[in-house]
Design a protein around this motif. Structure first.
Motif, PDB file in Angstrom:
ATOM      1  N   SER A 351      43.361   9.821  52.008  1.00  0.00           N
ATOM      2  CA  SER A 351      42.153   9.071  52.371  1.00  0.00           C
ATOM      3  C   SER A 351      42.413   7.562  52.401  1.00  0.00           C
ATOM      4  O   SER A 351      41.598   6.803  52.924  1.00  0.00           O
ATOM      5  CB  SER A 351      41.033   9.353  51.364  1.00  0.00           C
ATOM      6  N   GLU A 352      43.541   7.129  51.831  1.00  0.00           N
ATOM      7  CA  GLU A 352      43.914   5.709  51.750  1.00  0.00           C
ATOM      8  C   GLU A 352      42.950   4.899  50.895  1.00  0.00           C
ATOM      9  O   GLU A 352      42.958   3.666  50.927  1.00  0.00           O
ATOM     10  CB  GLU A 352      44.004   5.067  53.147  1.00  0.00           C
ATOM     11  N   HIS A 353      42.116   5.574  50.124  1.00  0.00           N
ATOM     12  CA  HIS A 353      41.118   4.865  49.325  1.00  0.00           C
ATOM     13  C   HIS A 353      41.713   4.268  48.058  1.00  0.00           C
ATOM     14  O   HIS A 353      41.135   3.348  47.465  1.00  0.00           O
ATOM     15  CB  HIS A 353      39.975   5.837  48.971  1.00  0.00           C
ATOM     16  N   SER A 354      42.865   4.766  47.632  1.00  0.00           N
ATOM     17  CA  SER A 354      43.471   4.252  46.398  1.00  0.00           C
ATOM     18  C   SER A 354      44.975   4.449  46.413  1.00  0.00           C
ATOM     19  O   SER A 354      45.497   5.339  47.087  1.00  0.00           O
ATOM     20  CB  SER A 354      42.871   4.948  45.175  1.00  0.00           C
ATOM     21  N   ILE A 355      45.647   3.588  45.685  1.00  0.00           N
ATOM     22  CA  ILE A 355      47.079   3.722  45.432  1.00  0.00           C
ATOM     23  C   ILE A 355      47.261   3.681  43.917  1.00  0.00           C
ATOM     24  O   ILE A 355      46.751   2.784  43.245  1.00  0.00           O
ATOM     25  CB  ILE A 355      47.894   2.579  46.071  1.00  0.00           C
ATOM     26  N   CYS A 356      47.992   4.656  43.423  1.00  0.00           N
ATOM     27  CA  CYS A 356      48.216   4.759  41.984  1.00  0.00           C
ATOM     28  C   CYS A 356      49.716   4.646  41.733  1.00  0.00           C
ATOM     29  O   CYS A 356      50.518   5.277  42.441  1.00  0.00           O
ATOM     30  CB  CYS A 356      47.680   6.106  41.493  1.00  0.00           C
ATOM     31  N   PHE A 357      50.117   3.837  40.766  1.00  0.00           N
ATOM     32  CA  PHE A 357      51.545   3.680  40.488  1.00  0.00           C
ATOM     33  C   PHE A 357      51.770   3.459  38.998  1.00  0.00           C
ATOM     34  O   PHE A 357      50.890   2.980  38.278  1.00  0.00           O
ATOM     35  CB  PHE A 357      52.146   2.531  41.307  1.00  0.00           C
ATOM     36  N   GLY A 358      52.961   3.853  38.549  1.00  0.00           N
ATOM     37  CA  GLY A 358      53.308   3.742  37.139  1.00  0.00           C
ATOM     38  C   GLY A 358      54.372   2.679  36.912  1.00  0.00           C
ATOM     39  O   GLY A 358      55.314   2.548  37.697  1.00  0.00           O
ATOM     40  N   VAL A 359      54.207   1.904  35.835  1.00  0.00           N
ATOM     41  CA  VAL A 359      55.190   0.901  35.436  1.00  0.00           C
ATOM     42  C   VAL A 359      55.408   1.021  33.931  1.00  0.00           C
ATOM     43  O   VAL A 359      54.627   1.670  33.237  1.00  0.00           O
ATOM     44  CB  VAL A 359      54.728  -0.533  35.772  1.00  0.00           C
ATOM     45  N   ASN A 360      56.449   0.403  33.444  1.00  0.00           N
ATOM     46  CA  ASN A 360      56.641   0.340  31.998  1.00  0.00           C
ATOM     47  C   ASN A 360      55.470  -0.404  31.377  1.00  0.00           C
ATOM     48  O   ASN A 360      55.002  -1.406  31.920  1.00  0.00           O
ATOM     49  CB  ASN A 360      57.961  -0.362  31.683  1.00  0.00           C
ATOM     50  N   LYS A 361      55.010   0.069  30.217  1.00  0.00           N
ATOM     51  CA  LYS A 361      53.805  -0.527  29.632  1.00  0.00           C
ATOM     52  C   LYS A 361      53.983  -2.010  29.312  1.00  0.00           C
ATOM     53  O   LYS A 361      53.007  -2.767  29.300  1.00  0.00           O
ATOM     54  CB  LYS A 361      53.370   0.236  28.391  1.00  0.00           C
ATOM     55  N   ALA A 362      55.233  -2.436  29.095  1.00  0.00           N
ATOM     56  CA  ALA A 362      55.476  -3.850  28.810  1.00  0.00           C
ATOM     57  C   ALA A 362      55.172  -4.729  30.019  1.00  0.00           C
ATOM     58  O   ALA A 362      54.918  -5.931  29.875  1.00  0.00           O
ATOM     59  CB  ALA A 362      56.929  -4.048  28.372  1.00  0.00           C
ATOM     60  N   ASP A 363      55.193  -4.134  31.222  1.00  0.00           N
ATOM     61  CA  ASP A 363      54.951  -4.892  32.450  1.00  0.00           C
ATOM     62  C   ASP A 363      53.521  -4.774  32.963  1.00  0.00           C
ATOM     63  O   ASP A 363      53.163  -5.421  33.956  1.00  0.00           O
ATOM     64  CB  ASP A 363      55.906  -4.407  33.560  1.00  0.00           C
ATOM     65  N   ALA A 364      52.718  -3.922  32.324  1.00  0.00           N
ATOM     66  CA  ALA A 364      51.418  -3.568  32.885  1.00  0.00           C
ATOM     67  C   ALA A 364      50.476  -4.764  33.016  1.00  0.00           C
ATOM     68  O   ALA A 364      49.853  -4.976  34.070  1.00  0.00           O
ATOM     69  CB  ALA A 364      50.765  -2.467  32.043  1.00  0.00           C
ATOM     70  N   ASN A 365      50.338  -5.557  31.965  1.00  0.00           N
ATOM     71  CA  ASN A 365      49.388  -6.672  32.004  1.00  0.00           C
ATOM     72  C   ASN A 365      49.797  -7.727  33.026  1.00  0.00           C
ATOM     73  O   ASN A 365      48.955  -8.272  33.753  1.00  0.00           O
ATOM     74  CB  ASN A 365      49.249  -7.301  30.624  1.00  0.00           C
TER      75      ASN A 365
END
Length: 813
Positions: A351-365
């Motif tokens: 649907s192109e309504h969202s993109i979800c991606f994972g990163v290391n928690k240290a980089d999240a903020n």
């Protein structure tokens, strides 16, 4: 030419270094050996810690330095007891150089990537020197070559990129003239084209070995570590995990990327290009096969391994303004690339309504801050939402080249996780289907890995983890039955049944590996103080797959905790009738929670002890039949009492006998008042589909007013003596008609009642002996002749066997 690499654990102690030297001696007998070594285990972290302490003007960096120095001097002195002074002086000089660098960091408060590379390079330089000098002291033909003179990189400090042409040329030229039996190389370290010290990043020692093997076109590259190869899952979390004998390069890279730390992914590329096999070996068990990694297809197995990455944060960019607009993904990932934030997981709906991606928690903020800045205009225009962060997550992945040619792998994976209440936050699967990844709570990782490993790698054996509260008369028999049948269940039903928790009213005990049932009473007697809430919290915290809570009490407080267990997807098996005979809303809520959290709620022993009464009723309903009426004798204790009561016995004595033989509750008023039978017919009515409360059941009590109003059990028995004439009269009236007294429960046309009845000869209830129960189901299919279930309805052994049957039923689900 043999190329071997030994990791930090392999060179982490005198004992292990001795094993490494023995392995090298054995190998050099056939052909020359090149050995790449890591820093002594834990030293790289200590170097970085010392550097950071010095940078912050914390003088405890000196203490950290002293620890590093002592470790190396101790190892050298133990490996070479009479060490030559020149060797010791040279080691001390290297250590003095390290201290000078730390002192400089302290003075200028600076720890740049360039300085950091100089700092951590000491680890490999020190370990390689000690190992070389130890081998020389043993008369072994060995030389140490500093790889900083061989491997040339750019100046991208802490993760330098290799100049392959120059590096390969250097390696080939050096070893073309080498005559030593063993060459020791420090891993991880290198130099830039400008002569500055650099390092190859995480797993750099593996990379060093791969570069050497590739440059020299070695027959194999051997990576020696502290485990016997790459495992089907992390053996620290999954005890049943075992080494994988063969893997393809792609499978090995996928597994190593997802946390199998015995191999660093970039290691594979140099040898993959040259089709050089990799062998993962165990320094502590050199004769073990290990894992062989090569190009060829390994076998027809689908899933080759299960791996995981912890410390993941999931970020979601969402908004209707993204739909149909090119460039959103490009802008998003450019932001992350500009700030060197690595993305380990991506998924986007069609649907192109969202993109979800994972990163290391240290980089999240930082990722959120920079992305929100980049999309500030769209956010203010409400075209997209600010980035949402979810934390404390992990990625679990199934790996295998052949998964793409087998249907149902994804379905099997996600249904298995769902059955154990493991919520999947996001899913990613590439078109190659070599990897199926799921993002889950970090709290669930151990359960997820064990559950998936059981399904994909074990011989159809299902592990059940049982927590039993109430190990009195019935509970004790249940534990003994489990003990007796444990081997049978494993061999014949493929059920590995483990008792994890036990509790009585005084103590409780837990063992995540399973309580030994040989001396369980002694183990329980030394347990901690019992607590219903504590028992639940421990079962929840253990978070084991296929957990089952078994209630062998008649305690209302225990019954009130069923909802808590079900919400944690812990199945509930109960002989306690209180929960199912409580208000209809509470009964219905438990059934709902059982469905919602996929946690079985079984209570066969609520009615008829071990008789399959409820199971039969449920099968009738499930098959489309409808119950029209039920007639039953549902109290084994009351049936025992009236079968043994006559004009030559006293009612008081028969009740005493029933209690002594375990057919009644400790308080016999519960049985004789008819409340227990009323609860049973209520449960059957509800299971038939009728909404009914306990107070809706008519209870025609045969007890006297004095019996019913007694203040205690002793007082109750006294009233039975005083009112013996009343009971003799009941018997005489029935006997005069040729009838027998039976306490009967009836359900008909939505109404229920219980009471003492005179049963004539020829009636199915007439010859009901001892403590037997009987239930007659009249249904639309069984109109004239009812379906009858008859047998022992009381007693510790049969009740325990009913509980056991419910446990096995869950195992066979």
């Amino acid at each position: 030419m043999h190329v071997l690499k030994f990791g930090g654990t392999s060179v982490g102690s005198v004992e292990n270094i001795t094993k490494v030297i023995q392995i090298l001696e054995d190998y050099k007998k056939s052909q020359p050996v090149i050995c790449v070594v890591s820093a002594v285990g834990g030293i790289t972290d200590k170097l970085l810690k010392a550097g950071h302490l010095a940078q912050t003007k914390d003088e405890s960096y000196l203490s950290e330095y002293k620890t590093i120095k002592d470790i190396h001097l101790n190892i050298l002195s133990r490996l070479i007891p009479n060490v030559d002074k020149a060797v010791l002086d040279k080691l001390n000089t290297k250590l003095d150089n390290l201290k000078s660098l730390l002192d400089g960091i302290y003075l200028i408060n600076e720890l740049s990537p360039k300085t950091s590379d100089k700092l951590v390079s000491f680890g490999e330089l020190l370990s390689s020197y000690i190992i070389t000098e130890t081998m020389k002291s043993k008369g072994i033909d060995v030389v140490r070559k500093n790889t900083q003179e061989l491997i040339i990189t750019n100046d991208n400090f802490t993760k330098a990129e290799v100049n392959y042409n120059t590096t390969y040329k250097n390696i080939q030229e050096y070893f073309s003239n080498s005559t030593q039996g063993v060459t020791i190389l420090p891993g991880f370290v290198s130099k830039s084209q400008q002569g500055e010290i650099t390092t190859l990043g995480r797993g750099g020692s593996d990379f060093t070995a791969a570069l050497v093997a590739s440059a020299l076109e070695a027959d194999t590259l051997e990576i020696w570590t502290d485990v016997s190869g790459m495992y089907t899952a992390n053996p620290k979390l999954v005890k049943q995990a075992y080494p994988i004998k063969k893997l393809s390069y792609q499978e090995a890279m996928e597994l190593s990327h997802f946390g199998a730390k015995v191999l660093y992914p970039p290691t594979v590329q140099p040898v993959l290009d040259k089709n050089i096999p990799i062998v993962i070996k165990n320094t502590m068990e050199p004769d073990a096969d290990g894992t062989y990694i090569a190009h060829e297809q390994t076998n027809n197995l689908t899933v080759r391994g299960i791996s995981n990455i912890n410390d993941i944060s999931l970020l979601t960019l969402e908004g209707s303004g993204m739909v149909g607009i090119p460039g959103f993904s490009k802008r998003l990932f450019e932001v992350l690339a500009n700030y060197k934030i690595n993305v380990v997981f991506i998924t986007q709906a069609s649907s192109e309504h969202s993109i979800c991606f994972g990163v290391n928690k240290a980089d999240a903020n930082q990722a959120k801050e920079k992305i929100d800045q980049a999309f500030e205009y769209e956010i203010t225009q409400h075209k997209i939402n600010p980035i949402v962060i979810e934390t404390d997550l992990s990625i679990v992945a199934l790996i295998g080249d052949n998964m793409k040619s087998h249907q149902g792998i994804s379905g099997k994976m996600f249904s298995t996780l769902g059955k154990n209440n493991i919520n999947v936050r996001a899913i990613a699967q590439g078109a190659s289907e070599k990897n199926i990844s799921a993002v889950i709570s970090e709290h669930d990782v151990k359960k997820a890995l064990n559950t998936l490993h059981e399904v994909f790698f074990e011989v159809k054996t299902k592990q059940l983890n049982v927590f039993i509260t109430g190990v009195g008369n019935v509970g004790e028999r249940l534990v003994e039955q489990i003990k007796q049948q444990k081997k049978y269940l494993k061999d014949n039903l493929k059920i590995n049944l483990r008792v994890i928790g036990l509790s009585n009213s005084r103590q409780m005990v837990f063992d995540e590996d399973g309580i030994s049932l040989k001396n369980w009473k002694a183990v329980l007697s030394t347990g901690e103080t019992a607590s219903l809430e504590g028992f639940f919290k421990t079962a929840k915290a253990m978070n084991l797959r296929n957990s089952i809570f078994v209630d062998v009490t008649a305690n209302k407080d225990v019954a009130n905790l069923y909802a808590n267990y079900l919400k944690e997807s812990i199945a509930v098996v109960a002989c306690n009738k209180i929960a199912c005979s409580d208000t209809f809303d509470k009964y219905n809520q438990l059934k709902y929670l059982s469905r919602k959290y996929n946690a079985p709620f079984l209570f066969e022993t609520n009615v008829g002890a071990g008789l399959p009464v409820i199971d039969t009723l449920n099968n009738l309903i499930a098959s489309g039949d409808k119950v029209t009426s039920i007639q039953a004798v549902l109290s084994g204790s009351l049936n025992f009492v009236f079968n043994n009561f006559n004009d030559t016995t006293k009612f008081h004595d028969v009740v005493k006998q029933a209690q002594a033989e375990g057919y009644t509750e400790p308080d016999p008023r519960i049985d004789l008042s008819g409340v227990d039978v009323a609860r049973k017919i209520l449960i059957l009515a509800r299971e038939s589909g009728t909404v009914m409360e306990l107070e809706d059941i008519t209870n025609d009590s045969f007890l006297t007013k004095a019996n019913l109003e007694s203040d205690s059990v002793d007082d109750f028995y006294k009233t039975l003596i005083d009112d013996d004439a009343h009971f003799q009269k009941l018997f005489a009236q029935a006997d005069e008609k040729g009838s027998k007294l039976k306490y009967v429960a009836e359900f008909n046309e939505g109404k229920a009642k219980v009471g003492l009845k005179e049963i004539p000869q020829g009636h199915p209830f007439y010859n009901l002996e001892g403590k037997d129960n009987i239930v007659m189901f009249y249904t639309q299919r069984y109109k004239e002749q009812p379906m009858i279930i008859k047998g022992a309805g009381a007693g510790a052994d049969v009740t325990a066997s009913g509980l056991f049957a419910d446990i096995i039923r869950i195992g066979n689900d």
